[in-house]
Design a protein around this motif. Structure first.
Motif, PDB file in Angstrom:
ATOM      1  N   LEU A  23      13.334   3.366   8.010  1.00  0.00           N
ATOM      2  CA  LEU A  23      12.421   4.581   7.592  1.00  0.00           C
ATOM      3  C   LEU A  23      11.116   4.549   8.314  1.00  0.00           C
ATOM      4  CD1 LEU A  23      13.095   4.165   3.627  1.00  0.00           C
ATOM      5  CD2 LEU A  23      14.314   5.693   5.428  1.00  0.00           C
ATOM      6  N   ASP A  24      10.979   5.711   9.188  1.00  0.00           N
ATOM      7  CA  ASP A  24       9.536   5.894   9.641  1.00  0.00           C
ATOM      8  C   ASP A  24       8.875   6.647   8.601  1.00  0.00           C
ATOM      9  OD1 ASP A  24      10.970   4.969  12.175  1.00  0.00           O
ATOM     10  OD2 ASP A  24      11.241   7.001  12.848  1.00  0.00           O
ATOM     11  N   ARG A  25       7.682   5.877   8.326  1.00  0.00           N
ATOM     12  CA  ARG A  25       6.556   6.106   7.365  1.00  0.00           C
ATOM     13  C   ARG A  25       6.200   7.704   7.490  1.00  0.00           C
ATOM     14  NH1 ARG A  25       1.403   3.463   4.747  1.00  0.00           N
ATOM     15  NH2 ARG A  25       1.649   4.783   2.814  1.00  0.00           N
ATOM     16  N   SER A  26       5.932   7.995   8.744  1.00  0.00           N
ATOM     17  CA  SER A  26       5.434   9.315   9.310  1.00  0.00           C
ATOM     18  C   SER A  26       6.379  10.602   9.091  1.00  0.00           C
ATOM     19  CB  SER A  26       5.183   9.379  10.780  1.00  0.00           C
ATOM     20  OG  SER A  26       6.159   9.153  11.413  1.00  0.00           O
ATOM     21  N   SER A  27       7.760  10.144   8.682  1.00  0.00           N
ATOM     22  CA  SER A  27       8.729  11.276   8.676  1.00  0.00           C
ATOM     23  C   SER A  27       8.992  11.463   7.051  1.00  0.00           C
ATOM     24  CB  SER A  27      10.036  10.541   9.272  1.00  0.00           C
ATOM     25  OG  SER A  27      10.856   9.677   8.366  1.00  0.00           O
ATOM     26  N   GLY A  28       8.109  10.524   6.445  1.00  0.00           N
ATOM     27  CA  GLY A  28       8.374  10.575   4.796  1.00  0.00           C
ATOM     28  C   GLY A  28       9.404   9.696   4.214  1.00  0.00           C
ATOM     29  N   GLY A  29      10.233   9.082   5.315  1.00  0.00           N
ATOM     30  CA  GLY A  29      11.374   8.564   4.578  1.00  0.00           C
ATOM     31  C   GLY A  29      12.647   9.047   4.292  1.00  0.00           C
ATOM     32  N   GLY A  30      13.122   9.785   5.379  1.00  0.00           N
ATOM     33  CA  GLY A  30      14.355  10.728   5.171  1.00  0.00           C
ATOM     34  C   GLY A  30      14.052  11.776   4.493  1.00  0.00           C
ATOM     35  N   ASP A  31      14.934  12.415   3.658  1.00  0.00           N
ATOM     36  CA  ASP A  31      14.947  13.713   3.264  1.00  0.00           C
ATOM     37  C   ASP A  31      14.598  13.387   1.878  1.00  0.00           C
ATOM     38  OD1 ASP A  31      15.528  14.926   5.651  1.00  0.00           O
ATOM     39  OD2 ASP A  31      17.775  14.520   5.322  1.00  0.00           O
ATOM     40  N   ALA A  32      14.613  12.398   1.158  1.00  0.00           N
ATOM     41  CA  ALA A  32      14.378  12.190  -0.179  1.00  0.00           C
ATOM     42  C   ALA A  32      13.068  12.856  -0.709  1.00  0.00           C
ATOM     43  CB  ALA A  32      14.637  10.707  -0.469  1.00  0.00           C
ATOM     44  N   ALA A  33      12.871  13.305  -1.850  1.00  0.00           N
ATOM     45  CA  ALA A  33      11.626  13.684  -2.259  1.00  0.00           C
ATOM     46  C   ALA A  33      11.549  13.252  -3.885  1.00  0.00           C
ATOM     47  CB  ALA A  33      11.238  15.143  -2.471  1.00  0.00           C
ATOM     48  N   PRO A  34      10.426  12.875  -4.493  1.00  0.00           N
ATOM     49  CA  PRO A  34      10.467  12.288  -5.795  1.00  0.00           C
ATOM     50  C   PRO A  34      10.441  13.558  -6.721  1.00  0.00           C
ATOM     51  CG  PRO A  34       8.258  12.038  -4.817  1.00  0.00           C
ATOM     52  CD  PRO A  34       9.152  12.584  -3.561  1.00  0.00           C
ATOM     53  N   ALA A  35      11.000  13.129  -7.822  1.00  0.00           N
ATOM     54  CA  ALA A  35      11.213  14.419  -8.813  1.00  0.00           C
ATOM     55  C   ALA A  35      10.099  14.316  -9.700  1.00  0.00           C
ATOM     56  CB  ALA A  35      12.579  14.461  -9.667  1.00  0.00           C
ATOM     57  N   ARG A  36       9.703  12.750  -9.992  1.00  0.00           N
ATOM     58  CA  ARG A  36       8.585  12.523 -10.955  1.00  0.00           C
ATOM     59  C   ARG A  36       7.997  11.107 -10.449  1.00  0.00           C
ATOM     60  NH1 ARG A  36      13.744  10.643 -13.556  1.00  0.00           N
ATOM     61  NH2 ARG A  36      13.547   8.632 -14.191  1.00  0.00           N
ATOM     62  N   GLY A  85       0.777  -1.200  -0.237  1.00  0.00           N
ATOM     63  CA  GLY A  85       0.103  -0.068  -0.041  1.00  0.00           C
ATOM     64  C   GLY A  85       0.793   1.281  -0.122  1.00  0.00           C
ATOM     65  N   ILE A  86       2.053   1.317  -0.160  1.00  0.00           N
ATOM     66  CA  ILE A  86       2.752   2.390  -0.285  1.00  0.00           C
ATOM     67  C   ILE A  86       3.091   2.583  -1.757  1.00  0.00           C
ATOM     68  CG2 ILE A  86       5.261   3.279   0.296  1.00  0.00           C
ATOM     69  CD1 ILE A  86       5.304   1.377   2.481  1.00  0.00           C
ATOM     70  N   ARG A  87       2.422   3.695  -2.039  1.00  0.00           N
ATOM     71  CA  ARG A  87       2.577   4.273  -3.531  1.00  0.00           C
ATOM     72  C   ARG A  87       3.683   4.596  -3.913  1.00  0.00           C
ATOM     73  NH1 ARG A  87      -0.371   8.031  -1.047  1.00  0.00           N
ATOM     74  NH2 ARG A  87       0.687   9.585  -2.047  1.00  0.00           N
ATOM     75  N   ALA A  88       4.392   4.326  -5.465  1.00  0.00           N
ATOM     76  CA  ALA A  88       5.325   4.498  -5.780  1.00  0.00           C
ATOM     77  C   ALA A  88       6.051   5.855  -5.827  1.00  0.00           C
ATOM     78  CB  ALA A  88       5.628   4.039  -7.147  1.00  0.00           C
ATOM     79  N   ASP A  89       5.045   6.875  -5.749  1.00  0.00           N
ATOM     80  CA  ASP A  89       5.476   8.332  -5.698  1.00  0.00           C
ATOM     81  C   ASP A  89       5.388   8.885  -4.421  1.00  0.00           C
ATOM     82  OD1 ASP A  89       2.546   8.379  -5.120  1.00  0.00           O
ATOM     83  OD2 ASP A  89       2.001   9.892  -6.366  1.00  0.00           O
ATOM     84  N   GLU A  90       5.599   8.180  -3.436  1.00  0.00           N
ATOM     85  CA  GLU A  90       5.529   8.529  -1.953  1.00  0.00           C
ATOM     86  C   GLU A  90       7.153   8.835  -1.583  1.00  0.00           C
ATOM     87  OE1 GLU A  90       3.736   6.700   1.740  1.00  0.00           O
ATOM     88  OE2 GLU A  90       2.179   5.882   0.179  1.00  0.00           O
ATOM     89  N   PRO A  91       7.489   9.721  -1.029  1.00  0.00           N
ATOM     90  CA  PRO A  91       8.814  10.109  -0.614  1.00  0.00           C
ATOM     91  C   PRO A  91       9.536   8.738  -0.044  1.00  0.00           C
ATOM     92  CG  PRO A  91       7.564  11.930  -0.232  1.00  0.00           C
ATOM     93  CD  PRO A  91       6.770  10.703  -0.385  1.00  0.00           C
ATOM     94  N   LEU A  92       9.021   8.192   0.676  1.00  0.00           N
ATOM     95  CA  LEU A  92       9.151   6.665   1.416  1.00  0.00           C
ATOM     96  C   LEU A  92       9.723   5.808   0.556  1.00  0.00           C
ATOM     97  CD1 LEU A  92       9.459   5.475   4.449  1.00  0.00           C
ATOM     98  CD2 LEU A  92       7.414   4.048   3.242  1.00  0.00           C
ATOM     99  N   ALA A  93       8.863   5.527  -0.714  1.00  0.00           N
ATOM    100  CA  ALA A  93       9.169   4.564  -1.673  1.00  0.00           C
ATOM    101  C   ALA A  93      10.291   4.921  -2.436  1.00  0.00           C
ATOM    102  CB  ALA A  93       7.960   4.656  -2.587  1.00  0.00           C
ATOM    103  N   GLU A  94      10.699   5.994  -2.934  1.00  0.00           N
ATOM    104  CA  GLU A  94      11.737   6.605  -3.626  1.00  0.00           C
ATOM    105  C   GLU A  94      12.966   6.598  -2.705  1.00  0.00           C
ATOM    106  OE1 GLU A  94      12.252   7.566  -6.568  1.00  0.00           O
ATOM    107  OE2 GLU A  94       9.969   7.543  -7.092  1.00  0.00           O
ATOM    108  N   THR A  95      12.817   6.851  -1.351  1.00  0.00           N
ATOM    109  CA  THR A  95      14.070   6.898  -0.534  1.00  0.00           C
ATOM    110  C   THR A  95      14.500   5.357  -0.113  1.00  0.00           C
ATOM    111  OG1 THR A  95      13.424   8.698   0.623  1.00  0.00           O
ATOM    112  CG2 THR A  95      14.995   7.463   1.959  1.00  0.00           C
ATOM    113  N   LEU A  96      13.324   4.611  -0.020  1.00  0.00           N
ATOM    114  CA  LEU A  96      13.630   3.017   0.089  1.00  0.00           C
ATOM    115  C   LEU A  96      14.474   2.323  -0.981  1.00  0.00           C
ATOM    116  CD1 LEU A  96      13.600   0.900   2.315  1.00  0.00           C
ATOM    117  CD2 LEU A  96      11.467   0.005   1.052  1.00  0.00           C
ATOM    118  N   VAL A  97      13.829   2.813  -2.123  1.00  0.00           N
ATOM    119  CA  VAL A  97      14.468   2.295  -3.369  1.00  0.00           C
ATOM    120  C   VAL A  97      16.072   2.580  -3.505  1.00  0.00           C
ATOM    121  CG1 VAL A  97      14.565   2.168  -6.017  1.00  0.00           C
ATOM    122  CG2 VAL A  97      12.481   1.770  -4.594  1.00  0.00           C
ATOM    123  N   LEU A  98      16.177   3.860  -3.429  1.00  0.00           N
ATOM    124  CA  LEU A  98      17.604   4.414  -3.343  1.00  0.00           C
ATOM    125  C   LEU A  98      18.410   3.564  -2.310  1.00  0.00           C
ATOM    126  CD1 LEU A  98      19.677   6.294  -4.320  1.00  0.00           C
ATOM    127  CD2 LEU A  98      18.977   7.871  -2.708  1.00  0.00           C
TER     128      LEU A  98
END
Length: 158
Positions: free
Chosen positions: A128-141, A27-40
Motif C-alpha cells: 500500500l502506498d501511503r500517498s494513495s491513502g491505502g487503496g480504495d478503503a475509507a474508514p466509517a468510524r 505513526g500511522i493513525r488508526a483512523d487513516e484509510p491506510l490503516a483500515e485497509t491494511l487491517v482488512l
C-alpha cells in the motif's frame, strides 16, 4: 517485524490487533484509510493462510519509520508466509457465498500484490502506498473498526 500465527481461525483477530499496534508505533493513525485497509488485508491473507493450509503462518509488516515529509509517500508491505506450495487462486464467489472474495479484495484494495514460492511453502505479499491513502478503503468510524465497500459488497473491519 513478524508474528507467528497458529493454525486456528481465532488467530486472525490476534493478527489484526498486532497489526494495529505496529501501525500506531509507526505513526500511522488508526483512523487513516491506510490503516483500515491494511487491517482488512491482514485479516484476509491470514484467514486464507490458516483456513486453506491448516498450518501455522508468519505475518510480516514492513512499515516506514516516523512520519516525516520524506516518509509521507512511503510504502507499507504486508507478507504472509505459509507452508503450502499451492498457488493462490482467485475465485468467483456467488452473491450468497460467505467466502471466496479474499483475493478479489486484495486485488482491489492493494496498490500491488503477488506471491512467490519460499522453500516448501509460499509468500503472498501486498503493498500500500501511503500517498494513495491505502487503496480504495475509507474508514466509517474512528474506533479501530470500520466498513469498506468493494464491488458492491460491504465488509466490516473489526
Amino acid at each position: 517485524m513478524q508474528l507467528e500465527v497458529r493454525p486456528d481461525p481465532s488467530e486472525v483477530g490476534r493478527a489484526r490487533r498486532w497489526a494495529r499496534s505496529r501501525l500506531a508505533g509507526s505513526g500511522i493513525r488508526a483512523d487513516e484509510p491506510l490503516a483500515e485497509t491494511l487491517v482488512l488485508l491482514v485479516s484476509e491473507l491470514v484467514t486464507n493462510a490458516v483456513v486453506h493450509t491448516g498450518r501455522s503462518a508468519v505475518l510480516r509488516l514492513v512499515l516506514p519509520g516516523a512520519v516525516t515529509e520524506e516518509t509521507q509517500d512511503a510504502t507499507v508491505r504486508l507478507e504472509v508466509d505459509d507452508a503450502s506450495d499451492r498457488a493462490p487462486v482467485p475465485r468467483c464467489a456467488g452473491g450468497e457465498a460467505t467466502g471466496g472474495r479474499g483475493l478479489a479484495l486484495v486485488d482491489g484494495l492493494a496498490d500491488r500484490w503477488g506471491w512467490s514460492r519460499e522453500g516448501t511453502g509460499k509468500r503472498i505479499w501486498c503493498e500500500l502506498d501511503r500517498s494513495s491513502g491505502g487503496g480504495d478503503a475509507a474508514p466509517a468510524r474512528g474506533d479501530g473498526g470500520g466498513a469498506v465497500a468493494f464491488q458492491g459488497f460491504a465488509y466490516e473491519v473489526v
